[in-house]
Design an enzyme around this catalytic site. Structure first.
Site, PDB file in Angstrom:
ATOM      1  CD  GLU A 131      -4.342   1.775   4.570  1.00  0.00           C
ATOM      2  OE1 GLU A 131      -5.193   2.668   4.635  1.00  0.00           O
ATOM      3  OE2 GLU A 131      -3.117   2.002   4.536  1.00  0.00           O
TER       4      GLU A 131
ATOM      5  CD  GLU B 229       1.674   0.092   1.481  1.00  0.00           C
ATOM      6  OE1 GLU B 229       1.683   1.164   2.100  1.00  0.00           O
ATOM      7  OE2 GLU B 229       0.643  -0.421   1.017  1.00  0.00           O
TER       8      GLU B 229
HETATM    9  C1  XIL Z   1       0.412   6.774  -0.170  1.00  0.00           C
HETATM   10  C2  XIL Z   1       1.206   7.410  -1.285  1.00  0.00           C
HETATM   11  O1  XIL Z   1       2.568   7.067  -1.166  1.00  0.00           O
HETATM   12  C3  XIL Z   1       1.034   8.918  -1.212  1.00  0.00           C
HETATM   13  O2  XIL Z   1       1.678   9.524  -2.315  1.00  0.00           O
HETATM   14  C4  XIL Z   1      -0.444   9.276  -1.225  1.00  0.00           C
HETATM   15  O3  XIL Z   1      -0.604  10.657  -1.034  1.00  0.00           O
HETATM   16  C5  XIL Z   1      -1.189   8.536  -0.129  1.00  0.00           C
HETATM   17  O4  XIL Z   1      -0.944   7.146  -0.266  1.00  0.00           O
HETATM   18  N1  XIL Z   1      -0.640   2.792   2.771  1.00  0.00           N
HETATM   19  C6  XIL Z   1      -0.899   2.435   1.468  1.00  0.00           C
HETATM   20  C7  XIL Z   1      -0.345   3.237   0.367  1.00  0.00           C
HETATM   21  O5  XIL Z   1      -1.482   1.364   1.226  1.00  0.00           O
HETATM   22  O6  XIL Z   1      -1.159   3.196  -0.779  1.00  0.00           O
HETATM   23  C8  XIL Z   1      -0.118   4.671   0.804  1.00  0.00           C
HETATM   24  O7  XIL Z   1       0.505   5.376  -0.267  1.00  0.00           O
HETATM   25  C9  XIL Z   1       0.699   4.719   2.062  1.00  0.00           C
HETATM   26  C10 XIL Z   1      -0.009   4.014   3.183  1.00  0.00           C
END
Ligand code: XIL
Length: 384
Positions: free
Chosen positions: A174, A280
């Site tokens: 990100e 994801e």
């Molecule tokens: C999220 C986790 O799933 C949560 O448990 C945590 O509170 C926040 O992060 N993008 C990403 C992931 O790259 O690392 C994130 O994961 C979700 C959004």
């Protein structure tokens, strides 16, 4: 007399039974030959896990402690996924909770992956979100040079420890603003400028020259300005021979994002020649503004019709991936949390939703079967 009667009854019953079995078998064989595409295939998906249905690595993101404490969750993880990511256990805020490195959870995760023959994907080395203030203070104690040193030490230490074990890393996560095509003004950016990205990839490569190194971000499948910004960064990095090998599309998708937009963005990304990871995946019904507590509850219940629409969306997504991303660039499709009980979507956006392929009881939803159908399809042509 009675015995003879009973015997002939038994013979007749067995003959009828054999006829039924034969006819069922004949029908199902015939159907298989006719066209697997036309069948409602839920029953055919029962015994094979998702990863056994495809050559694409299929991943699941997990919390290792949660999985080890829950037999059903553990079973579906082992059965369905050939690749494992950590939802939080490999993030800087987990490894560096205080000034000493804690690797217990990562070691546990690695042991699980080795025991069950899973690929371990490293998520993630640098992320702005949740970066503890103490790290920012400590790293920047002596200005930019010390931030660079802190970053290098961290990346070198973690990547070296898991050299040859963690086969790929999201090096920067990100790094672009939520929308538009600019670099996100993160702690790392503010201290080191855009050069932090290049440095991070070089440090990771020095530590493990065989690791596949990814840039990972969200909304790349729908925000073309953001995608163009990221692609520009990638081509600049490649011009400088920076070791970047892959692009992660997070794919926190929304049901109303048109497949044609996704296909267009995916094609542009695949044209870079990089490995492409859907890193994801989940598909939300409700809206949100991409930030914490930013959900907008439009749907209060999951209807049968919505379940089928979601199944179709999951199916189309696999078909697009198989159709657009060349085979040797298919790094995999990873589900985030993958069940509606544990999904990060609900607490993070503060709404109720049903974005994954398993329901609250960890049973497969139509979405699971839609995805499986997309994996099995012999002609992955999309309508787009
Ligand atoms: C999220 C986790 O799933 C949560 O448990 C945590 O509170 C926040 O992060 N993008 C990403 C992931 O790259 O690392 C994130 O994961 C979700 C959004």
């Amino acid at each position: 007399m009675i015995i003879r009667f009973l015997n002939s009854m038994l013979r007749a019953t067995s003959t009828i039974y054999l006829l039924i079995v034969f006819s069922l078998c004949f029908h199902s064989c015939n159907n298989d030959n006719a066209s697997i595409e036309q069948l409602p295939t839920a029953h055919l998906n029962q015994n094979k896990g998702l990863h056994e249905l495809s050559t694409i690595p299929i991943g699941g993101a997990i919390s290792i402690n949660k999985v080890l404490a829950d037999e059903k969750l553990k079973d579906i993880t082992i059965k369905n996924f050939s690749s494992i990511s950590a939802t939080n256990d490999m993030k800087m805020y987990s490894i560096l909770r205080d000034s000493t490195y804690s690797f217990e959870k990562v070691d546990k995760l690695l042991a699980f992956c080795e025991e069950h023959d899973k690929r371990l994907f490293g998520h993630t080395l640098l992320w702005h979100y949740g970066l503890p203030q103490w790290i920012q203070d400590e790293a920047s104690k002596n200005g930019a040079a010390s931030v660079d040193k802190f970053m290098k030490d961290y990346i070198s230490k973690v990547v070296t420890k898991y050299k040859g074990k963690v086969v790929a890393w999201d090096v920067v996560n990100e790094g672009f603003e939520t929308s538009g095509g600019d670099y996100r003004k993160t702690f790392w950016y503010n201290q080191l400028g855009a050069a932090y990205v290049e440095k991070a990839f070089r440090y990771a490569h020095e530590a493990d020259p065989d690791a596949v190194l990814f840039y990972n971000d969200f909304n790349l499948e729908r925000d073309t300005a953001k995608l163009n910004g990221v692609l520009k960064m990638i081509s600049e990095l490649k011009e400088k021979d920076v070791p970047i090998h892959g692009l992660g599309f997070q794919m926190h998708l929304r049901m109303d994002i048109p497949d044609s937009t996704i296909a267009y963005c995916l094609k542009k990304a695949a044209d870079t020649g990089l490995q492409i990871h859907f890193s994801e995946l989940d598909i939300i019904f409700n809206k949100h503004n991409d930030s914490k507590d930013g959900g907008e509850q439009q749907y209060t219940e999951l209807t049968e019709e919505m379940k089928l629409q979601q199944a179709e969306k999951y199916k189309n997504l696999v078909l697009m991936y198989r159709n657009i991303v060349p085979l040797d660039q298919q790094y995999g499709i990873t589900f985030w949390d993958f069940n509606d009980r544990d999904t990060w979507i609900k607490p993070f956006f503060n709404i109720n939703d049903w974005p994954t392929i398993f329901d609250e009881n960890l049973d497969p939803k139509p979405a699971y079967h839609g995805f499986a159908d997309g994996l099995k399809s012999k002609s992955p042509k999309t309508k787009i």
